[in-house]
Design a protein around this motif. Structure first.
Motif, PDB file in Angstrom:
ATOM      1  N   MET A   1       0.831  -1.192   0.000  1.00  0.00           N
ATOM      2  CA  MET A   1       0.000   0.000   0.000  1.00  0.00           C
ATOM      3  C   MET A   1       0.871   1.249   0.000  1.00  0.00           C
ATOM      4  O   MET A   1       0.587   2.220  -0.687  1.00  0.00           O
ATOM      5  N   HIS A   5       0.984   4.135  -2.751  1.00  0.00           N
ATOM      6  CA  HIS A   5       0.901   5.516  -2.305  1.00  0.00           C
ATOM      7  C   HIS A   5       1.989   6.352  -2.965  1.00  0.00           C
ATOM      8  O   HIS A   5       1.732   7.397  -3.563  1.00  0.00           O
ATOM      9  N   PHE A  73      -4.442  15.849  -2.076  1.00  0.00           N
ATOM     10  CA  PHE A  73      -3.670  15.756  -0.841  1.00  0.00           C
ATOM     11  C   PHE A  73      -3.649  17.041  -0.009  1.00  0.00           C
ATOM     12  O   PHE A  73      -2.924  17.102   0.986  1.00  0.00           O
ATOM     13  N   PHE A  80     -10.722  11.614   2.337  1.00  0.00           N
ATOM     14  CA  PHE A  80      -9.853  11.353   1.188  1.00  0.00           C
ATOM     15  C   PHE A  80     -10.554  10.495   0.139  1.00  0.00           C
ATOM     16  O   PHE A  80     -10.453  10.746  -1.068  1.00  0.00           O
ATOM     17  N   THR A  81     -11.278   9.484   0.587  1.00  0.00           N
ATOM     18  CA  THR A  81     -11.977   8.616  -0.362  1.00  0.00           C
ATOM     19  C   THR A  81     -13.007   9.405  -1.166  1.00  0.00           C
ATOM     20  O   THR A  81     -13.179   9.192  -2.367  1.00  0.00           O
TER      21      THR A  81
ATOM     22  N   ASP B  26      -0.994  16.733   2.911  1.00  0.00           N
ATOM     23  CA  ASP B  26      -0.940  15.631   3.869  1.00  0.00           C
ATOM     24  C   ASP B  26      -1.022  14.318   3.082  1.00  0.00           C
ATOM     25  O   ASP B  26      -2.104  13.835   2.767  1.00  0.00           O
ATOM     26  N   PHE B  27       0.141  13.775   2.793  1.00  0.00           N
ATOM     27  CA  PHE B  27       0.171  12.563   1.979  1.00  0.00           C
ATOM     28  C   PHE B  27      -0.224  11.316   2.773  1.00  0.00           C
ATOM     29  O   PHE B  27      -0.476  10.269   2.187  1.00  0.00           O
ATOM     30  N   ASP B  28      -0.272  11.439   4.086  1.00  0.00           N
ATOM     31  CA  ASP B  28      -0.713  10.293   4.889  1.00  0.00           C
ATOM     32  C   ASP B  28      -2.204  10.016   4.706  1.00  0.00           C
ATOM     33  O   ASP B  28      -2.703   8.972   5.143  1.00  0.00           O
ATOM     34  N   GLN B  29      -2.913  10.961   4.078  1.00  0.00           N
ATOM     35  CA  GLN B  29      -4.330  10.729   3.810  1.00  0.00           C
ATOM     36  C   GLN B  29      -4.547   9.467   2.994  1.00  0.00           C
ATOM     37  O   GLN B  29      -5.621   8.869   3.043  1.00  0.00           O
ATOM     38  N   PHE B  30      -3.532   9.124   2.237  1.00  0.00           N
ATOM     39  CA  PHE B  30      -3.680   7.949   1.381  1.00  0.00           C
ATOM     40  C   PHE B  30      -4.039   6.718   2.196  1.00  0.00           C
ATOM     41  O   PHE B  30      -4.741   5.814   1.705  1.00  0.00           O
ATOM     42  N   ASP B  31      -3.571   6.685   3.432  1.00  0.00           N
ATOM     43  CA  ASP B  31      -3.876   5.531   4.283  1.00  0.00           C
ATOM     44  C   ASP B  31      -5.370   5.422   4.575  1.00  0.00           C
ATOM     45  O   ASP B  31      -5.846   4.372   4.995  1.00  0.00           O
ATOM     46  N   LEU B  33      -7.687   5.888   2.327  1.00  0.00           N
ATOM     47  CA  LEU B  33      -8.425   5.545   1.110  1.00  0.00           C
ATOM     48  C   LEU B  33      -9.102   4.186   1.255  1.00  0.00           C
ATOM     49  O   LEU B  33      -8.485   3.214   1.699  1.00  0.00           O
ATOM     50  N   GLN B  34     -10.356   4.149   0.887  1.00  0.00           N
ATOM     51  CA  GLN B  34     -11.107   2.897   0.925  1.00  0.00           C
ATOM     52  C   GLN B  34     -11.678   2.616  -0.458  1.00  0.00           C
ATOM     53  O   GLN B  34     -12.565   3.337  -0.924  1.00  0.00           O
ATOM     54  N   LEU B  35     -11.160   1.605  -1.096  1.00  0.00           N
ATOM     55  CA  LEU B  35     -11.702   1.150  -2.374  1.00  0.00           C
ATOM     56  C   LEU B  35     -12.359  -0.194  -2.124  1.00  0.00           C
ATOM     57  O   LEU B  35     -11.684  -1.197  -1.892  1.00  0.00           O
ATOM     58  N   VAL B 183      -8.199  -1.615  -1.428  1.00  0.00           N
ATOM     59  CA  VAL B 183      -7.165  -0.824  -0.745  1.00  0.00           C
ATOM     60  C   VAL B 183      -7.684  -0.466   0.640  1.00  0.00           C
ATOM     61  O   VAL B 183      -8.844  -0.078   0.780  1.00  0.00           O
TER      62      VAL B 183
END
Lengths: 485, 183
Positions: A1, A5, A73, A80-81, B26-31, B33-35, B183
């Motif tokens: 993941m 990313h 971002f 975020f989703t 804030d690139f930690d937002q990726f964590d 993410l819910q797909l 994800v």
């Protein structure tokens, strides 16, 4: 993941700008010898030049046409989703792209012919990388929503369209002045392909409908292919425990980049024509060529059509074979109808051909101010290299892309401060931005020529929100005055 | 040249480039993410003619264990969040029938059972939805461990009567929707 990313962030940061970058600032910037690479028929007044290895020309384009890093971002407290769904999945169209390009001159030089002073020869080699990925909208929606409750909706597999290549280009060009008004130029290129992958001609769809017998029918009609060269050798290096990965890959890329990989031929053509004393029209067509991929080729293909309604048992017919494995029979049947195949057949790719054209009007004759500074004279001849201090005009750029030609229009103003400094400002309109203002500078300090150019300066107020940005810079040793235009 | 405005412009350009700024990212937002797409497909379709049922004495006229690896594929079993299995049973025969669907694990153990008692024709189509996972569904582990399906048919009537409807049959239709965490 985490890797996914990093890849996503990197693609959005570096992505964009189009494979084959529009170098609107550099085009017809005659103070900079690298402008010859954009128009081999450019007006040239050089005696000779030598680019500093690796530093004579570096360019990078970045941006995306549909979404920015900031869109996803920004630390804005939004889910975020939800941002991904609204701004990427459904917010981007199939014409939006994520792409990147860079070019590094390995060496370059040029010299004027001894016997034919009207000829200027240029040569060199550069490394280039291009990536382009159009937004696969239907596949993204399928991946986000799935096919449930989507009866009758066809997910278009043709939305998958991507291409990437890494290569070295070796070139030799001739620029000739044909009388008082016309310059013609041509450049021959040898391409040495390092890596290539492309999947651009996909067709087909996936659809879920009400079944004839069972509740649901899933139908796949596919004609999809991915072609690649150079990747298997990378895998072998990475899998070889006896070879250090870094040095192994360096050797591999060096070998493939210097005629040990895929080879191709190409040409650039260009002209400049003086309509009258102050007006100039120019044009060029670049990278008319192809690469024949014959080494380390690996292709994948999915072709056929199939509809399934699950395991189907109709009694008493199904009892004919008491050992029947209905599930495996179903899987085998689908694989036979839509076979996934691999091969290593050679293939040809055509280079992304680019076209430039411009109309330039020069005005404001330069005045000599001996009291102010003697340095405004050229070393040779004591004359202005350029009679006019100002130029204004328009430029057209087109590039051949997987979804058809892409066009940019540029208005520019160029101002020279003697023979030392020249500035060029541009305003460019294209699919990436309607507010792209760029600025370029060429500085001639003695024999040293330095240039620096950057696009889309307004976006620097919030770089993360930029759809497009590019820069170019280079360092040359340059002697003027061998042949005056 | 030091007083030349060109140099001032160059310095301003350099400053603009060096001091270009960006909104806070804030690139930690990726964590976060819910797909979680939901896939839908048919499971099994079993149709039996009344003639076939009449060939056996009243009781179990058919039972079959199907290998069914769709749920057991690692990609699915490791990522499935919840699911919904839909059944439709249509009876146009003259008999009362019992249809049983059982989910089996790798060793053949029964993980879940669904039974349908169907009146003789004329009767409507029986439709039933079974949820797995979530707050109110049956255990999602049932789907995760299912690698086979057993379908059984039992004749609760006689072995001689024939429906007056054309081409009388008992039909089991089924499909599944499963939500997968990509994800």
């Amino acid at each position: 993941m985490r890797i996914f990313h990093c890849i996503l962030v990197a693609v959005l940061w570096v992505g964009g700008g189009a494979s084959a970058q529009n170098k609107a600032l550099l085009y017809d910037f005659t103070e900079v010898p690298q402008a010859l690479m954009l128009n081999p028929g450019m007006q040239t007044g050089y005696q000779w030049y030598a680019g500093l290895p690796v530093l004579s020309g570096i360019s990078l384009a970045a941006g995306t046409s549909g979404i920015t890093v900031n869109d996803l971002f920004a630390d804005d407290g939004l889910d975020f989703t939800t941002k991904v769904r609204d701004r990427a999945i459904y917010g981007m169209s199939v014409r939006d792209e994520v792409s990147s390009t860079y070019q590094v001159a390995l060496f370059s030089g040029g010299f004027r012919g001894k016997n034919r002073r009207e000829d200027f020869y240029s040569f060199g080699a550069y490394h280039e990388g291009d990536l382009i990925n159009y937004w696969p909208k239907d596949l993204a929606i399928l991946g986000y929503e799935g096919n449930a409750n989507q009866l009758g909706r066809r997910f278009n597999l043709g939305h998958l369209k991507l291409r990437g290549e890494f290569l070295n280009v070796f070139h030799f060009g001739v620029n000739r002045k044909m009388g008082d008004k016309l310059h013609l130029g041509a450049r021959a290129k040898i391409y040495s392909g390092i890596l290539d992958f492309n999947s651009t001609g996909n067709r087909g769809y996936f659809v879920t409908t009400t079944g004839q017998n069972n509740l649901i029918a899933n139908t796949l009609v596919a004609d999809m292919a991915v072609r690649s060269s150079g990747f298997e050798a990378i895998r072998e290096v990475l899998d070889d425990d006896t070879v250090d990965d870094g040095s192994g890959l360096r050797k591999l890329f060096t070998r493939r980049g210097f005629f040990g990989g895929d080879l191709g031929l190409g040409a650039d053509l260009g002209f400049s024509y003086q309509l009258n004393e102050q007006t100039l029209v120019t044009g060029s067509i670049l990278d008319l060529g192809f690469i024949y991929h014959s080494t380390d080729v690996r292709n994948f293909r999915l072709e056929g059509s199939a509809t399934t309604e699950g395991v189907e048992v109709i009694l008493p017919d199904a009892l004919a074979d008491p050992d029947a494995d209905f599930w495996q029979d179903l899987v085998d049947e689908i694989e036979a109808l839509v076979p996934f195949e691999e091969d290593s057949r050679s293939y040809i790719t055509f280079r992304p051909t680019r076209l430039y054209a411009s109309l330039r009007y020069n005005f404001g004759e330069q005045e000599q101010d001996l009291e102010d500074c003697n340095c405004l004279y050229t070393v040779s001849g004591g004359q202005w290299r350029h009679q006019y201090a100002n130029s204004v005009g328009g430029q057209l750029y087109m590039v051949n892309r997987p979804r058809g030609p892409q066009v940019s229009l540029t208005a520019f103003y160029l101002h020279r401060f003697g023979n030392i400094v020249a500035f060029k400002g541009t305003y460019t309109v294209d699919k990436f931005s309607f507010s792209n203002i760029g600025l370029g500078m060429s500085l001639q300090a003695g024999p040293v020529n330095f240039y620096l150019m950057a696009d889309n300066l307004l976006a620097y107020s919030n770089v993360a929100d930029a759809h497009y940005a590019s820069f170019q810079f280079g360092l040359n040793i340059l002697s003027w005055g061998g042949y005056q235009d | 040249m030091k007083n030349n405005p060109v140099f001032l412009l160059a310095i301003l350009l350099s400053m603009a480039t060096l001091w270009s700024c960006s909104d806070k990212q804030d690139f930690d937002q990726f964590d976060d993410l819910q797909l979680t797409p939901t896939a839908e497909a048919s499971l099994v379709y079993v149709a039996s003619t009344e003639d076939f049922i009449n060939q056996s004495a009243p009781g179990v006229y058919y039972t079959e264990d199907f290998n069914f690896d769709a749920f057991a594929e690692a990609f699915v079993s490791e990522r499935v969040l919840d699911g919904l299995v839909t059944y439709e049973v249509e009876n146009t025969t003259s008999k009362e029938l019992e249809i049983t669907v059982e989910f089996l694990d790798e060793a053949g153990n029964v993980l879940d059972t669904e039974t349908f008692l169907i009146d003789p024709a004329p009767t409507g189509v029986v439709r039933r939805e079974i949820a797995y996972g979530g707050a109110s569904g049956r255990s999602i582990e049932i789907l995760r461990n299912t690698s086979g399906i057993r379908v059984s048919g039992r004749n609760l009537g006689d072995a001689t009567s024939v429906s007056n409807l054309p081409d009388p049959k008992i039909i089991l239709r089924s499909s599944a929707q499963i939500r997968i965490e990509l994800v």
